[in-house]
Design a protein around this motif. Structure first.
Motif, PDB file in Angstrom:
ATOM      1  N   SER A  98      25.233   4.141   9.400  1.00 20.73           N
ATOM      2  CA  SER A  98      25.994   3.200  10.446  1.00 20.73           C
ATOM      3  C   SER A  98      24.997   2.054   9.751  1.00 20.73           C
ATOM      4  CB  SER A  98      24.465   3.705  11.393  1.00 20.73           C
ATOM      5  OG  SER A  98      23.617   3.121  11.359  1.00 20.73           O
ATOM      6  N   VAL A  99      24.070   1.505   8.128  1.00 17.30           N
ATOM      7  CA  VAL A  99      24.502   0.495   8.041  1.00 17.30           C
ATOM      8  C   VAL A  99      25.896  -0.202   7.570  1.00 17.30           C
ATOM      9  CG1 VAL A  99      22.858  -0.855   6.198  1.00 17.30           C
ATOM     10  CG2 VAL A  99      21.636   1.116   7.557  1.00 17.30           C
ATOM     11  N   PHE A 100      26.426   1.026   6.557  1.00 15.84           N
ATOM     12  CA  PHE A 100      27.246   0.885   6.113  1.00 15.84           C
ATOM     13  C   PHE A 100      28.435   0.904   6.948  1.00 15.84           C
ATOM     14  CE2 PHE A 100      24.359   2.647   2.974  1.00 15.84           C
ATOM     15  CZ  PHE A 100      24.263   2.295   2.690  1.00 15.84           C
ATOM     16  N   ARG A 101      29.446   0.396   6.284  1.00 19.49           N
ATOM     17  CA  ARG A 101      31.218  -0.388   6.889  1.00 19.49           C
ATOM     18  C   ARG A 101      31.958   0.600   5.950  1.00 19.49           C
ATOM     19  NH1 ARG A 101      33.640  -6.082   5.865  1.00 19.49           N
ATOM     20  NH2 ARG A 101      31.783  -6.227   6.783  1.00 19.49           N
ATOM     21  N   GLY A 102      31.253   0.895   4.699  1.00 21.52           N
ATOM     22  CA  GLY A 102      33.103   1.902   3.850  1.00 21.52           C
ATOM     23  C   GLY A 102      32.577   1.657   2.905  1.00 21.52           C
ATOM     24  N   TYR A 103      33.674   2.137   2.024  1.00 21.86           N
ATOM     25  CA  TYR A 103      33.000   2.002   0.317  1.00 21.86           C
ATOM     26  C   TYR A 103      34.105   2.275  -0.529  1.00 21.86           C
ATOM     27  CZ  TYR A 103      35.267   6.951   0.210  1.00 21.86           C
ATOM     28  OH  TYR A 103      35.553   8.215  -0.624  1.00 21.86           O
ATOM     29  N   ARG A 104      33.960   1.712  -1.689  1.00 22.85           N
ATOM     30  CA  ARG A 104      35.005   1.299  -2.862  1.00 22.85           C
ATOM     31  C   ARG A 104      34.708   1.925  -4.179  1.00 22.85           C
ATOM     32  NH1 ARG A 104      38.536  -3.862  -2.495  1.00 22.85           N
ATOM     33  NH2 ARG A 104      39.430  -3.693  -0.442  1.00 22.85           N
ATOM     34  N   GLU A 105      35.628   2.624  -4.644  1.00 28.07           N
ATOM     35  CA  GLU A 105      35.195   3.463  -5.752  1.00 28.07           C
ATOM     36  C   GLU A 105      35.819   2.661  -7.202  1.00 28.07           C
ATOM     37  OE1 GLU A 105      35.452   7.863  -7.962  1.00 28.07           O
ATOM     38  OE2 GLU A 105      36.485   7.761  -6.312  1.00 28.07           O
ATOM     39  N   THR A 106      35.194   2.168  -8.076  1.00 24.36           N
ATOM     40  CA  THR A 106      35.694   1.795  -8.913  1.00 24.36           C
ATOM     41  C   THR A 106      35.133   3.031 -10.418  1.00 24.36           C
ATOM     42  OG1 THR A 106      32.964   1.227 -10.253  1.00 24.36           O
ATOM     43  CG2 THR A 106      34.321  -0.381  -8.445  1.00 24.36           C
ATOM     44  N   ARG A 107      35.661   2.729 -11.672  1.00 28.00           N
ATOM     45  CA  ARG A 107      35.297   3.843 -12.423  1.00 28.00           C
ATOM     46  C   ARG A 107      34.124   4.637 -12.664  1.00 28.00           C
ATOM     47  NH1 ARG A 107      36.055   2.867 -18.697  1.00 28.00           N
ATOM     48  NH2 ARG A 107      34.209   1.697 -18.546  1.00 28.00           N
ATOM     49  N   ASP A 108      33.341   3.655 -12.871  1.00 26.70           N
ATOM     50  CA  ASP A 108      31.637   4.513 -13.432  1.00 26.70           C
ATOM     51  C   ASP A 108      30.881   4.051 -12.259  1.00 26.70           C
ATOM     52  OD1 ASP A 108      32.816   4.696 -15.472  1.00 26.70           O
ATOM     53  OD2 ASP A 108      32.404   3.061 -16.570  1.00 26.70           O
ATOM     54  N   HIS A 109      31.171   3.942 -10.941  1.00 25.80           N
ATOM     55  CA  HIS A 109      30.528   3.489  -9.981  1.00 25.80           C
ATOM     56  C   HIS A 109      30.667   3.830  -8.320  1.00 25.80           C
ATOM     57  CE1 HIS A 109      29.356   0.769 -13.318  1.00 25.80           C
ATOM     58  NE2 HIS A 109      27.824   0.664 -12.154  1.00 25.80           N
ATOM     59  N   LEU A 110      30.543   4.541  -7.302  1.00 23.64           N
ATOM     60  CA  LEU A 110      30.445   4.463  -6.031  1.00 23.64           C
ATOM     61  C   LEU A 110      30.272   3.037  -5.135  1.00 23.64           C
ATOM     62  CD1 LEU A 110      30.627   7.927  -4.090  1.00 23.64           C
ATOM     63  CD2 LEU A 110      31.917   6.429  -4.867  1.00 23.64           C
ATOM     64  N   VAL A 111      30.294   2.223  -4.692  1.00 23.54           N
ATOM     65  CA  VAL A 111      29.780   0.951  -4.064  1.00 23.54           C
ATOM     66  C   VAL A 111      30.200   0.865  -2.482  1.00 23.54           C
ATOM     67  CG1 VAL A 111      30.147  -2.003  -4.214  1.00 23.54           C
ATOM     68  CG2 VAL A 111      30.259  -0.381  -6.236  1.00 23.54           C
ATOM     69  N   LEU A 112      29.252   0.959  -1.659  1.00 27.95           N
ATOM     70  CA  LEU A 112      28.258   0.816  -0.668  1.00 27.95           C
ATOM     71  C   LEU A 112      28.843  -0.312   0.024  1.00 27.95           C
ATOM     72  CD1 LEU A 112      28.324   4.195  -1.544  1.00 27.95           C
ATOM     73  CD2 LEU A 112      27.279   4.220   0.151  1.00 27.95           C
ATOM     74  N   LEU A 113      29.496  -0.876   1.146  1.00 26.28           N
ATOM     75  CA  LEU A 113      29.716  -2.089   1.458  1.00 26.28           C
ATOM     76  C   LEU A 113      28.869  -2.144   2.843  1.00 26.28           C
ATOM     77  CD1 LEU A 113      32.699  -2.743  -0.132  1.00 26.28           C
ATOM     78  CD2 LEU A 113      30.584  -3.719  -0.112  1.00 26.28           C
ATOM     79  N   SER A 114      27.744  -2.429   3.175  1.00 27.26           N
ATOM     80  CA  SER A 114      27.521  -3.352   5.399  1.00 27.26           C
ATOM     81  C   SER A 114      28.270  -3.667   5.724  1.00 27.26           C
ATOM     82  CB  SER A 114      25.257  -4.109   4.656  1.00 27.26           C
ATOM     83  OG  SER A 114      25.885  -5.468   4.472  1.00 27.26           O
ATOM     84  N   ARG A 115      27.628  -3.287   7.071  1.00 27.27           N
ATOM     85  CA  ARG A 115      28.813  -3.299   8.081  1.00 27.27           C
ATOM     86  C   ARG A 115      28.567  -5.110   7.730  1.00 27.27           C
ATOM     87  NH1 ARG A 115      30.660   0.361  11.101  1.00 27.27           N
ATOM     88  NH2 ARG A 115      29.879   2.213  11.036  1.00 27.27           N
ATOM     89  N   ASP A 116      27.321  -5.800   8.650  1.00 24.42           N
ATOM     90  CA  ASP A 116      27.452  -8.067   8.375  1.00 24.42           C
ATOM     91  C   ASP A 116      28.473  -8.056   7.649  1.00 24.42           C
ATOM     92  OD1 ASP A 116      26.113  -9.221   5.618  1.00 24.42           O
ATOM     93  OD2 ASP A 116      25.526  -6.764   5.652  1.00 24.42           O
TER      94      ASP A 116
END
Length: 172
Positions: A120-138
């Protein structure tokens, strides 16, 4: 009862890694793109670059003015790298991270701290070639969780990780 705990364990993906500047830079750049700050950064860089060219093309100009304008352009362009460097200095002393991604959320553990972040802290994610990046809701996306794929035990686990994160969060 044992079947439920076995399912929970199967739906757990574990990573082990030491954070690097590239990991943190990936998170900073994804955050910048989602907030569209890359447009501001490139606009300011271009503005300072144009100012430097104007300073050069004028007949009588101060070398100090030219150097200051070029310095500003370089600093604005390098801001994500400076942020990544600063963030790395903040976390690298903690050593290796052991991160578990499961149904309850993401648990990151070092020798000094254990942190559980619920989905519930996160709004969504994006994937790069080498990473999954999760972004907060604020609104300012102050929290960014970077999961480096190199921390997985095997390449097959990357698909399990993508599926698990994809069930919990939308792709941005």
């Amino acid at each position: 009862m044992s079947g439920g705990t076995q399912d929970a364990t199967q739906d757990m993906v574990e990573l082990a890694y030491r954070p690097t500047r590239a990991d943190i830079l990936a998170g900073v750049l994804v955050r910048e793109r989602v907030r569209r700050l890359h447009l501001v950064r490139w606009g300011l860089t271009a503005l300072f670059g144009a100012g430097a060219l104007l300073t050069l093309t004028r007949g009588r100009t101060s070398a100090v003015s030219f150097v200051l304008i070029v310095f500003c352009a370089v600093v604005v362009w390098a801001m994500p790298r400076l942020q990544a460097h600063h963030a790395l200095r903040t976390v690298e002393w903690q050593g290796e991270y052991r991160t578990s991604v499961g149904e309850p959320g993401i648990t990151a553990e070092t020798a000094h701290v254990t942190l559980l972040q619920r989905w519930s802290v996160f709004r969504g994610y994006r994937e790069t070639r080498d990473h999954l990046v999760l972004l907060s809701r604020d609104p300012n996306i102050l929290l960014v969780e970077v999961l480096p794929l190199r921390g997985l035990r095997s390449p097959e686990e990357a698909e399990r990780l993508r599926a698990l994160v994809g069930r919990q969060l939308p792709r941005l």
